[in-house]
Design a protein around this motif. Sequence first.
Motif, PDB file in Angstrom:
ATOM      1  N   PHE A 126       8.502 -13.836 139.352  1.00 17.92           N
ATOM      2  CA  PHE A 126       9.573 -13.062 138.717  1.00 17.92           C
ATOM      3  C   PHE A 126       9.074 -11.661 138.360  1.00 17.92           C
ATOM      4  CE2 PHE A 126      11.879 -11.532 134.969  1.00 17.92           C
ATOM      5  CZ  PHE A 126      13.172 -11.542 135.465  1.00 17.92           C
ATOM      6  N   GLY A 127       7.881 -11.610 137.776  1.00 18.01           N
ATOM      7  CA  GLY A 127       7.315 -10.308 137.386  1.00 18.01           C
ATOM      8  C   GLY A 127       7.117  -9.412 138.601  1.00 18.01           C
ATOM      9  N   PRO A 157       5.361  -1.807 133.586  1.00 15.78           N
ATOM     10  CA  PRO A 157       5.856  -2.616 132.462  1.00 15.78           C
ATOM     11  C   PRO A 157       6.755  -3.762 132.915  1.00 15.78           C
ATOM     12  CG  PRO A 157       6.556  -0.302 132.265  1.00 15.78           C
ATOM     13  CD  PRO A 157       5.657  -0.381 133.428  1.00 15.78           C
ATOM     14  N   PHE A 158       7.553  -3.541 133.964  1.00 12.14           N
ATOM     15  CA  PHE A 158       8.412  -4.628 134.457  1.00 12.14           C
ATOM     16  C   PHE A 158       7.564  -5.777 134.996  1.00 12.14           C
ATOM     17  CE2 PHE A 158      11.920  -1.753 134.011  1.00 12.14           C
ATOM     18  CZ  PHE A 158      13.037  -2.556 133.943  1.00 12.14           C
ATOM     19  N   GLY A 189       7.773  -8.995 132.777  1.00  7.67           N
ATOM     20  CA  GLY A 189       8.437 -10.029 133.565  1.00  7.67           C
ATOM     21  C   GLY A 189       7.526 -11.231 133.792  1.00  7.67           C
ATOM     22  N   SER A 190       6.247 -10.988 133.983  1.00  4.51           N
ATOM     23  CA  SER A 190       5.300 -12.080 134.201  1.00  4.51           C
ATOM     24  C   SER A 190       5.050 -12.850 132.913  1.00  4.51           C
ATOM     25  CB  SER A 190       3.963 -11.525 134.722  1.00  4.51           C
ATOM     26  OG  SER A 190       4.133 -10.978 136.001  1.00  4.51           O
ATOM     27  N   PRO A 197       1.003  -2.453 142.919  1.00  8.16           N
ATOM     28  CA  PRO A 197       0.880  -3.385 141.788  1.00  8.16           C
ATOM     29  C   PRO A 197       0.948  -4.867 142.198  1.00  8.16           C
ATOM     30  CG  PRO A 197       2.287  -1.550 141.188  1.00  8.16           C
ATOM     31  CD  PRO A 197       2.034  -1.425 142.667  1.00  8.16           C
ATOM     32  N   PRO A 198       1.932  -5.295 143.057  1.00 10.52           N
ATOM     33  CA  PRO A 198       1.918  -6.721 143.403  1.00 10.52           C
ATOM     34  C   PRO A 198       0.682  -7.138 144.196  1.00 10.52           C
ATOM     35  CG  PRO A 198       3.680  -5.567 144.595  1.00 10.52           C
ATOM     36  CD  PRO A 198       3.140  -4.619 143.580  1.00 10.52           C
TER      37      PRO A 198
END
Lengths: 82, 496
Positions: free
Chosen positions: B424-425, B463-464, B468-469, B410-411
């Motif tokens: 942060f996200g 979802p985080f 978070g983003s 994901p990142p």
Amino acid sequence: MSIQGVRRGVFAFFLLYAVAVTWPGALPFRGAEPFILGLPFSMAWAVLWILLGGVALWVLHWAEGRDPSEPGGRERAGEDRN
Amino acid sequence: MDRWVVITGIIGLYLALTLAIGLRAGRDTSPTVTGFVAGDRDFGLLVMYFVTGATVFSAFAFLGGPGWAYSRGAAAFYILSYGVLGIAPWYVIGPRVARLGRRMGFVTQAQFLVGRFPSRSLSALVAFLSLVAFIPYITLQMRGAGIVIEAVTEGNVPLWAGAAVAYGIVLLYVLVSGVAAVGWTNTFQGIFMVTIAWVLGLYLPSALHGGIGPMFREILAERPELLEVPGLTGGGDPWSWGGYSSAILVSAIGLTLWPHLFMKAFTARDEETLKRTVVLFPTFQLFLVPVFLIGFAGVLYVDALPQPDFILPHLILDVDLPVLVVGLFCAGALSASMSTGDALLHASASVLVEDGVRPFRPISEAAQRALMRVLIVLAGGVAYYFALDEDQSLVVLLLTSYGIIAQLAPPVVAALFWRRATTFGALAGLVAGSAATLFFFLNPGLRPWDLHEGILGLLVHLPFLVVGSLLTAPQPEPHVEAFVNPPPSTPEELRR
């Protein structure tokens, strides 16, 4: 077909690939028979998708090479002409 | 002369040749961090093809693949199914990552992620997760090498000595030549392992059963459950569709995110080389077909082995093959082990220095290279220590590490394609996803539909990352634009 169309097609193909080798897409193809070139059908099914995946990637690469707007595309198209 | 002495001689020749290639490889590489870690970004198509293929297919595939086919039957087809699915996104992601690496000087995965999401904590977290995933992986490669040597020399060269000699040589060429040694030895080893796999994969069914078709007919008559997907579990019960399908998905997602593979994007000469490597990868993936044929050849021929991973050496010795073939098989298995082990050792030291040390204290180029060399020896030592311990849980740890590595997806995707993603996200997602993976690993009874813990981790991760983003301020537009829409490399960047 435009390069964007080819890209969308290849993307859709790989989604289909993921469905075809997992549940529930693989359910109809899970059995051993009929044998294909000596291999059980379940194994031949996985091998078939490897081959189709190779063809899809090759088509995408070939289409990009023909597209002058792609980085390196003009050169590759030129190579093909020579 | 005893058979084992001739076999040891052949293994010795193979190791000497590998060492010579490895030592020679680094002669033209610059004495810089980019030279040691990214081979001066100058790997051509041949080397990239074999680096990718030989790194993906390790001792786990060469020994574990036949072991799975032998003991779990069609369950092994999950390994056939995920490779091309996993490499395909690399056609899009790889060249972009390479372009950004060339422009911004990245040589590791964490540097790329921290480039988009500036955070020393993120850098340290990625370094830590990589290392947690690496150690059991390197350990397995070492054990694989030791097991093969011990088996074919009839115990005259014990596991500890075989693993020590094979990996002593790996350490030597990686220390001297860096990633250039990994590239050129993998080319040699890749050719070797593919050739041996095809020769044995076609020969053994024919020698034992009269051909591939007759072999499967016999298995169908006596053990039909082995030929129906999703095959069996390690305990011999039917495997669940949830387990089989999620193993394909998590392995496909994690495939190119293993740092030792991801980092090879920074070694490619240009983007075209990377794309061609992906297009050619399915030809390497087909190497699994003979590997599985070898495993199936043993189903009716060998009584249940306590450790199915030994099926290949067992068959080789049982069939009474010519001594030269046994020696070459051993070299092929060592190739599979060493071609992954060298990339892992090199990457673990590079990641520790570049992502775990450099962001926290200034360090000169020469000191970085020296520290990497010390850490390569250290990582090798730690893995060797574990390799001598017969703890079976290492295989389980390796499967779990795939779940951890999948959390890097994901990142990486967000860094390249999602403008609204924030540091942060990315951090919140990575922490939550890794924690969830660990939780479901420790509590397998709580996994719905027998899904792989890595897939469940991703379901928590996403979802985080998104929430978070969205809860934090967007990143500056020029910064985001540089990653989401990077202009093509300039001729000057390509010359660098």
